[in-house]
Design a protein around this motif. Structure first.
Motif, short mmCIF file in Angstrom:
data_model
loop_
_atom_site.label_atom_id
_atom_site.label_comp_id
_atom_site.label_asym_id
_atom_site.label_seq_id
_atom_site.Cartn_x
_atom_site.Cartn_y
_atom_site.Cartn_z
N VAL A 306 0.85 -1.19 0.00
CA VAL A 306 0.00 0.00 0.00
C VAL A 306 0.89 1.24 0.00
CG1 VAL A 306 -1.66 1.34 1.35
CG2 VAL A 306 -1.92 -1.14 1.17
N PHE A 307 0.83 2.03 -1.07
CA PHE A 307 1.58 3.28 -1.15
C PHE A 307 0.62 4.45 -0.99
CE2 PHE A 307 4.79 0.57 -2.81
CZ PHE A 307 6.01 1.23 -2.64
N GLY A 308 1.05 5.43 -0.21
CA GLY A 308 0.21 6.59 -0.01
C GLY A 308 0.92 7.68 0.76
N ILE A 309 0.18 8.75 1.07
CA ILE A 309 0.71 9.85 1.88
C ILE A 309 0.19 9.67 3.30
CG2 ILE A 309 0.87 12.35 2.15
CD1 ILE A 309 -0.02 12.62 -0.75
N PHE A 310 1.11 9.53 4.24
CA PHE A 310 0.76 9.34 5.65
C PHE A 310 0.97 10.67 6.37
CE2 PHE A 310 1.79 5.32 3.80
CZ PHE A 310 0.83 4.47 4.31
N PHE A 311 -0.10 11.16 6.99
CA PHE A 311 -0.08 12.48 7.62
C PHE A 311 0.42 12.40 9.06
CE2 PHE A 311 -3.96 13.02 4.74
CZ PHE A 311 -3.21 13.55 3.70
N ASN A 312 1.19 13.40 9.45
CA ASN A 312 1.66 13.52 10.82
C ASN A 312 1.08 14.81 11.41
OD1 ASN A 312 2.95 13.58 13.27
ND2 ASN A 312 5.04 13.52 12.45
N ALA A 313 -0.09 14.68 12.01
CA ALA A 313 -0.78 15.86 12.56
C ALA A 313 -0.02 16.50 13.70
CB ALA A 313 -2.19 15.46 13.01
N ASN A 314 0.94 15.78 14.29
CA ASN A 314 1.75 16.36 15.36
C ASN A 314 2.73 17.40 14.83
OD1 ASN A 314 0.57 14.73 17.37
ND2 ASN A 314 1.97 13.04 16.88
N VAL A 522 -3.74 9.16 2.77
CA VAL A 522 -4.38 9.05 1.46
C VAL A 522 -3.74 7.85 0.77
CG1 VAL A 522 -4.62 10.08 -0.82
CG2 VAL A 522 -4.93 11.49 1.22
N PHE A 523 -4.54 6.87 0.44
CA PHE A 523 -4.04 5.64 -0.18
C PHE A 523 -4.10 5.80 -1.70
CE2 PHE A 523 -6.16 4.72 3.85
CZ PHE A 523 -5.04 4.37 4.59
N ILE A 524 -2.98 5.52 -2.38
CA ILE A 524 -2.87 5.89 -3.79
C ILE A 524 -2.75 4.70 -4.74
CG2 ILE A 524 -1.49 7.20 -5.46
CD1 ILE A 524 -0.81 9.13 -3.19
N TYR A 525 -1.77 3.84 -4.51
CA TYR A 525 -1.63 2.72 -5.46
C TYR A 525 -1.00 1.50 -4.80
CZ TYR A 525 3.35 4.08 -6.06
OH TYR A 525 4.67 4.38 -5.86
N SER A 526 -1.20 0.38 -5.47
CA SER A 526 -0.56 -0.88 -5.11
C SER A 526 0.18 -1.38 -6.35
CB SER A 526 -1.61 -1.91 -4.67
OG SER A 526 -1.00 -3.16 -4.39
N PRO A 527 1.51 -1.52 -6.29
CA PRO A 527 2.29 -1.87 -7.48
C PRO A 527 2.23 -3.37 -7.81
CG PRO A 527 3.75 -1.70 -5.62
CD PRO A 527 2.37 -1.35 -5.10
N ASP A 528 2.54 -3.67 -9.04
CA ASP A 528 2.67 -5.06 -9.47
C ASP A 528 4.12 -5.52 -9.30
OD1 ASP A 528 0.04 -5.09 -10.18
OD2 ASP A 528 0.38 -5.20 -12.34
N PHE A 529 4.27 -6.82 -9.08
CA PHE A 529 5.59 -7.45 -9.18
C PHE A 529 5.76 -7.85 -10.64
CE2 PHE A 529 7.94 -11.55 -9.28
CZ PHE A 529 9.19 -11.04 -8.96
N ILE A 530 6.86 -7.44 -11.23
CA ILE A 530 7.13 -7.69 -12.65
C ILE A 530 8.27 -8.69 -12.77
CG2 ILE A 530 7.80 -6.64 -14.85
CD1 ILE A 530 6.74 -3.96 -13.69
N TYR A 531 8.04 -9.75 -13.51
CA TYR A 531 9.03 -10.82 -13.63
C TYR A 531 9.20 -11.19 -15.09
CZ TYR A 531 11.59 -14.89 -11.70
OH TYR A 531 12.55 -15.80 -11.33
#
Length: 573
Positions: A306-314, A522-531
């Motif tokens: 899971v790739f995304g932007i993780f917020f740090n409200a602190n 904010v969750f953005i994308y999930s990548p593929d494994f390429i072989y």
């Protein structure tokens, strides 16, 4: 000769006499008949062969696997890089392993028993299990390996999964694990590779991490090291492995596998194009597109990431406002990122939970113009006024924040697209790029970031716990959004202890809804494994993998050579 004497003719003589009696036309017809007979016989035998002959794999053959990066810790306790994990996967074996469908099966273990309360697991080791130096695998080796993982000084990546587990030797072939609370995915823990205690036990913590045995590894897996080639500068160029005939599981068919190491993607793909290696992975979508257009055999499968932007409200108070976070989510063109950054090898996501763990089966609709309009409307209602410079301000403050990320090309390209997307709605973004080592030590661990563009590997329910439970907010915990929600904590605790799949599904649904409602990320994308695989290698199955090294977990089932035999003679399953 007496006229009454019976004259004897041999069958051959009779046939010759009959043939010589044929007219020319009869001879032609006879030849045609013979040809038809033999052709029919051949076709009948071919049909019989087709029906009753089966193809089965044979031992032999070799492949070269190209990978990026040099090995440092070919050691299941310390392996953290993709290169280290690749080698550890084929050189070492655990008590259990995942089968091709993702379910757990025995490996070094002959059998196991779980108590009714889910707190005790007892394993019996196979009598035939031996290490590559022909020393028997015993419960001492299991106890030693787990103890090393639990040693905080070694900083094993597996330590969080084992920190509340006691390991006890019952006898030479029996080992028992006792859990402090039920953990439904515990069997996955037992797939960790086992070290030979007789080789390692006399080493202290410092010696453990610097020992040559981290390179000249001895395991009990399907392959053992046969040769290590180094360049003139001392760097490792390749490691050759050969099939270990005394492996406790099914013996590997492919006789020799050589891992060849390259510094970067450019060198790796160049070697592949020049046929210096047979198979490669860990390449960008852009390179995959180019190689696909050249006719190369590419296989891809979505990873549990899971790739995304993780917020740090602190560190940035604007993230305490869920409406601002929602506007950011709406403004990001996730489909564009998947296309331009991943080359289409990935999928847009809107959830903290990967599909291989829980798939809500929701169909998401996306309209860029509508999303931008809604994002702008939200920011307008929150009082952020759009100025002539294209930026929004409120009470003299500009609507802005920074995104910290790693120096990998994929991460940098994605964050720059995000920056441009947010500028369209009047939000100013500063991108801060760090090398991966510095990012982990100086930014992530002390939580020194306003927001973080990063990827989470979520292989099991325990990983969700590590990333979202409030107890993991501070280092060494992995809750990088510093997220706190008592309801989420309770759901995570029920998920990792429950063995009822229906209950789990309900918990996942609630967990997903609760986290998304709070907008800690904010969750953005999930990548593929390429072989890129060589067509000569058969029976490669890469479904249901969470990290690239799992492509190798059934390498002993791969084969190159085959033979055809009558089905009743085929003893292989």
């Amino acid at each position: 000769m007496d006229k009454n004497e019976e004259i004897y003719f041999s069958p051959k003589n009779k046939i010759n006499k009959a043939i010589h009696a044929f007219t020319y036309g009869q001879m032609i017809m006879f030849i045609i008949f013979l040809l038809g007979f033999f052709i029919s016989l051949f076709l009948i035998l071919d049909k019989i062969n087709e029906k009753y002959l089966v193809e089965r794999p044979l031992s032999g053959g070799k492949i070269e696997e190209g990978v990026i990066g040099s090995p440092r810790f070919i050691n299941p306790v310390l392996a953290s890089s993709s290169t280290d994990r690749d080698l550890a996967t084929v050189i070492f074996s655990g008590l259990m392993k995942k089968n091709v469908s993702g379910r757990m099966q025995t490996d070094l273990a002959e059998s196991y028993e779980a108590s009714a309360d889910g707190l005790t697991y007892t394993f019996t080791i196979k009598e035939s299990a031996v290490f590559h130096d022909n020393t028997k695998v015993t419960s001492d080796d299991i106890v030693y390996t787990i103890t090393q993982i639990q040693d905080g000084a070694l900083k094993s990546p597996y330590q969080p999964s084992w920190q509340s587990v006691s390991v006890i030797k019952i006898d030479e072939r029996t080992v028992q694990f006792r859990l402090s609370s039920p953990y439904s995915s515990f069997l996955e823990n037992t797939s960790v590779g086992i070290l030979p205690s007789h080789v390692w036990k006399d080493l202290g913590t410092d010696d453990f991490t610097f020992s040559d045995m981290n390179l000249y590894a001895i395991g009990s897996g399907p392959y053992k090291i046969s040769n290590i080639d180094k360049k003139k500068n001392g760097l490792i160029e390749s490691i050759s492995l050969k099939s270990f005939k005394d492996y406790a599981g099914p013996k590997a068919f492919i006789e020799k596998i050589t891992f060849v190491f390259y510094r970067n993607e450019e060198e790796l793909t160049k070697a592949f194009r020049r046929n210096k290696v047979d198979q490669i992975n860990a390449i960008s979508g852009e390179q995959a597109r180019a190689l696909s257009s050249e006719g190369e055999n590419i296989t891809n499968v979505n990873l549990s990431r899971v790739f995304g932007i993780f917020f740090n409200a602190n560190k940035q108070e604007i993230f305490r406002n869920k409406n601002i976070a929602r506007a950011i989510d709406l403004a990001i063109n996730k489909a564009e990122i998947v296309d331009l950054v991943l080359g289409g090898y990935g999928k847009v996501i809107d959830s903290p939970i990967p599909e291989n763990i829980y798939d809500s089966l929701k169909e998401s609709s996306y309209n860029r113009a509508e999303n931008l309009a809604e994002a702008k409307s939200i920011l307008d209602k929150e009082g952020w006024v759009l100025g002539t410079d294209g930026l929004r301000t409120k009470a003299g403050q500009t609507l802005k924040f920074s995104i910290s990320t790693g120096d990998a090309p994929e991460l940098q390209k994605a964050t720059n697209i995000i920056k441009d997307n947010l500028k369209e709605v009047g939000v100013l973004v500063e991108v801060k790029v760090f090398d991966i080592g510095n990012l982990n030590q100086s930014v992530i661990r002390p939580r020194e970031y306003e927001s973080l563009f990063f990827g989470q590997i979520i292989a099991s329910e325990s990983d969700l716990f590590a990333f979202w439970h409030s107890s993991q907010r501070n280092d060494p915990g992995l809750n990088i959004a510093s997220y706190t929600n008592s309801k989420v904590d309770g759901l995570l605790e029920r998920i990792i202890s429950s063995t009822n799949e229906s209950d789990k599904s309900n918990y996942f649904k609630e967990l997903e809804d609760e986290i998304k409602k709070d907008y800690p990320a904010v969750f953005i994308y999930s990548p593929d494994f390429i072989y890129l695989m060589d067509s000569k290698v058969q029976n490669i199955v890469i479904d249901k993998i969470t990290i690239p090294s799992e492509r190798l977990r059934h390498i002993n089932d791969w084969y190159i050579r085959t033979e055809k035999v009558w089905s009743f003679l085929n003893k292989q399953n």
